[in-house]
Enzyme design. Sequence first.
Site, PDB file in Angstrom:
ATOM      1  N   ASP A  43       1.735   9.441   8.318  1.00 40.70           N
ATOM      2  CA  ASP A  43       0.414   9.519   9.108  1.00 40.70           C
ATOM      3  C   ASP A  43       0.397   7.985   9.956  1.00 40.70           C
ATOM      4  OD1 ASP A  43      -0.793  11.966   8.314  1.00 40.70           O
ATOM      5  OD2 ASP A  43      -0.599  10.943   6.295  1.00 40.70           O
ATOM      6  N   HIS A  98      -4.910  12.843   3.423  1.00 37.91           N
ATOM      7  CA  HIS A  98      -3.433  13.178   4.174  1.00 37.91           C
ATOM      8  C   HIS A  98      -4.005  14.895   4.625  1.00 37.91           C
ATOM      9  CE1 HIS A  98       0.418  13.927   5.415  1.00 37.91           C
ATOM     10  NE2 HIS A  98       0.700  14.636   4.541  1.00 37.91           N
TER      11      HIS A  98
HETATM   12  P1  NAD Z   1      11.064  21.661  -0.818  1.00 39.63           P
HETATM   13  O1  NAD Z   1      10.649  23.124  -1.079  1.00 39.63           O
HETATM   14  O2  NAD Z   1      12.270  21.448   0.188  1.00 39.63           O
HETATM   15  O3  NAD Z   1      11.507  20.974  -1.985  1.00 39.63           O
HETATM   16  C1  NAD Z   1      10.894  20.946  -3.236  1.00 39.63           C
HETATM   17  C2  NAD Z   1      11.483  20.676  -4.367  1.00 39.63           C
HETATM   18  O4  NAD Z   1      10.739  20.467  -5.711  1.00 39.63           O
HETATM   19  C3  NAD Z   1      12.372  21.952  -4.736  1.00 39.63           C
HETATM   20  O5  NAD Z   1      13.960  21.492  -5.019  1.00 39.63           O
HETATM   21  C4  NAD Z   1      11.847  22.446  -6.007  1.00 39.63           C
HETATM   22  O6  NAD Z   1      12.970  23.063  -6.879  1.00 39.63           O
HETATM   23  C5  NAD Z   1      11.281  21.294  -6.676  1.00 39.63           C
HETATM   24  N1  NAD Z   1      10.213  21.170  -7.567  1.00 39.63           N
HETATM   25  C6  NAD Z   1       9.264  22.116  -7.806  1.00 39.63           C
HETATM   26  N2  NAD Z   1       8.457  21.933  -8.870  1.00 39.63           N
HETATM   27  C7  NAD Z   1       9.213  21.115  -9.334  1.00 39.63           C
HETATM   28  C8  NAD Z   1       8.691  20.437 -10.542  1.00 39.63           C
HETATM   29  N3  NAD Z   1       7.660  20.481 -11.440  1.00 39.63           N
HETATM   30  N4  NAD Z   1       9.386  19.216 -11.025  1.00 39.63           N
HETATM   31  C9  NAD Z   1      10.682  18.777 -10.379  1.00 39.63           C
HETATM   32  N5  NAD Z   1      10.946  19.404  -9.094  1.00 39.63           N
HETATM   33  C10 NAD Z   1       9.945  20.613  -8.680  1.00 39.63           C
HETATM   34  O7  NAD Z   1       9.734  20.845  -0.238  1.00 39.63           O
HETATM   35  P2  NAD Z   1      10.007  19.415   0.601  1.00 39.63           P
HETATM   36  O8  NAD Z   1      10.014  19.881   2.022  1.00 39.63           O
HETATM   37  O9  NAD Z   1      10.965  18.736  -0.055  1.00 39.63           O
HETATM   38  O10 NAD Z   1       8.470  19.121   0.266  1.00 39.63           O
HETATM   39  C11 NAD Z   1       7.786  18.761  -0.883  1.00 39.63           C
HETATM   40  C12 NAD Z   1       6.509  18.410  -0.887  1.00 39.63           C
HETATM   41  O11 NAD Z   1       6.058  17.427  -0.192  1.00 39.63           O
HETATM   42  C13 NAD Z   1       5.582  19.620  -0.308  1.00 39.63           C
HETATM   43  O12 NAD Z   1       4.329  19.898  -1.178  1.00 39.63           O
HETATM   44  C14 NAD Z   1       5.116  19.142   0.936  1.00 39.63           C
HETATM   45  O13 NAD Z   1       4.103  19.711   1.496  1.00 39.63           O
HETATM   46  C15 NAD Z   1       4.911  17.684   0.775  1.00 39.63           C
HETATM   47  N6  NAD Z   1       5.125  16.663   1.836  1.00 39.63           N
HETATM   48  C16 NAD Z   1       4.065  15.696   1.561  1.00 39.63           C
HETATM   49  C17 NAD Z   1       4.241  14.742   3.002  1.00 39.63           C
HETATM   50  C18 NAD Z   1       3.114  13.346   2.898  1.00 39.63           C
HETATM   51  O14 NAD Z   1       3.376  12.718   4.072  1.00 39.63           O
HETATM   52  N7  NAD Z   1       2.580  13.422   1.943  1.00 39.63           N
HETATM   53  C19 NAD Z   1       5.168  14.994   3.859  1.00 39.63           C
HETATM   54  C20 NAD Z   1       5.956  16.032   3.960  1.00 39.63           C
HETATM   55  C21 NAD Z   1       6.054  16.864   2.865  1.00 39.63           C
HETATM   56  C1  LMR Z   2       3.267  16.408   6.867  1.00 40.31           C
HETATM   57  O1  LMR Z   2       2.403  15.737   7.155  1.00 40.31           O
HETATM   58  O2  LMR Z   2       4.495  16.621   7.665  1.00 40.31           O
HETATM   59  C2  LMR Z   2       3.506  17.103   5.482  1.00 40.31           C
HETATM   60  O3  LMR Z   2       2.225  16.660   4.762  1.00 40.31           O
HETATM   61  C3  LMR Z   2       3.744  18.490   5.600  1.00 40.31           C
HETATM   62  C4  LMR Z   2       2.698  19.344   5.977  1.00 40.31           C
HETATM   63  O4  LMR Z   2       2.506  20.327   5.130  1.00 40.31           O
HETATM   64  O5  LMR Z   2       2.204  19.066   7.141  1.00 40.31           O
END
Ligand code: NAD
Ligand code: LMR
Length: 326
Positions: A159, A187
């Site tokens: 962000d 967030h």
């Molecule tokens: P994705 O589905 O592509 O990948 C998630 C991975 O996590 C998968 O490979 C899955 O097998 C694995 N996984 C699930 N449970 C698990 C566990 N207990 N232990 C280990 N691995 C596990 O998802 P992504 O796009 O990589 O996003 C992951 C997370 O990050 C989501 O919750 C998303 O909302 C979050 N996210 C947060 C931010 C932020 O700014 N804070 C930004 C983007 C995404």
């Molecule tokens: C983001 O800010 O891009 C991540 O938290 C993914 C989402 O769900 O918005």
Amino acid sequence: MKTPIKVTITGAAGHIGYALAFRVASGEMFGPKQPVILRLLEIPQALSSVHGVGMELEDCALPLLYDTVLTDDPAIGFREADYAILIGAKPRSKGMERKDLITENAKIFSAQGRAINDHASGDVRVLVVGNPANTNALIAASNAPDLNPRQFTAMTRLDHNRALGQLANKTNNLVADIKRMTIWGNHSMTQFPDASNCLVNGTPAYDLVSRDWAIDHFIPRIQRRGAEIIEARGLSSAASAADAVVDHVRNWALGTPEGDWVSMSVPTDGSYGIEEGIVFSFPVTCKAGNYEIVQGLEIDDFSRSRLRASEKELREERAIIEDLLH
Ligand code: NAD
Ligand code: LMR
């Protein structure tokens, strides 16, 4: 020869993990002279996929990558970890809010908090990325009784970077010319991107843009940017999220530049009147692996109401997962 830093990445076969692992291994997180050992933790169903990531890392012949461990066992994944980056969790899809993921994702973070407590280095530094990141960080910290809650943070750096990008565009400057951006709160949609302390090439941002622009365009754009990406890509942000992970951990480990600060979600300590017992984004400075919340910034009535809204939302999220806290 420097001792390698052990970095655990959960969800390493997922979209963010795949974008991140290579950057950590190539030295972008800890610098070009610091070797690393990667521990990539996945669930059993994704083991084959994470083995593919391991093969690709091997094929890069990266001089700083001393070893790669691929596992679905948290005891191995977190063993002696210096940094644990908790990404593995379900992402939201179109039309959902991040907090809609809470019941499904929360239990991952109680189990991983316990595993980190039992197996990681006593000095481990944890960054929670999986959503809802702030409350998941609270859960992980609360399940790690032998560690200091300050060792657990959540990511609002994406962000923060988004806010820098928007202000740079609006003022026709480079992001590198902008200092003192702040993301306050959760967030989520209630986060408060605050440009009121920003300096653009040394000039106060509000001498260059109007407060109306901030209220009507800047703040809602940053609040909704995650959803905007999902709308466009059909998937949530991945490369920019990995980039923000690199920034968050690099600054935490190596420090923030003089005269500037970054945004990190950290356990509350009463600063700015925010109730203790939640994980809230503040402006922080970092030095040699420690962070301090920037104190003494002026909070006017408008800002106060925004901070309160995010604090309230975090209290509500905490109430939903109360049974996972200790
Ligand atoms: P994705 O589905 O592509 O990948 C998630 C991975 O996590 C998968 O490979 C899955 O097998 C694995 N996984 C699930 N449970 C698990 C566990 N207990 N232990 C280990 N691995 C596990 O998802 P992504 O796009 O990589 O996003 C992951 C997370 O990050 C989501 O919750 C998303 O909302 C979050 N996210 C947060 C931010 C932020 O700014 N804070 C930004 C983007 C995404
Ligand atoms: C983001 O800010 O891009 C991540 O938290 C993914 C989402 O769900 O918005």
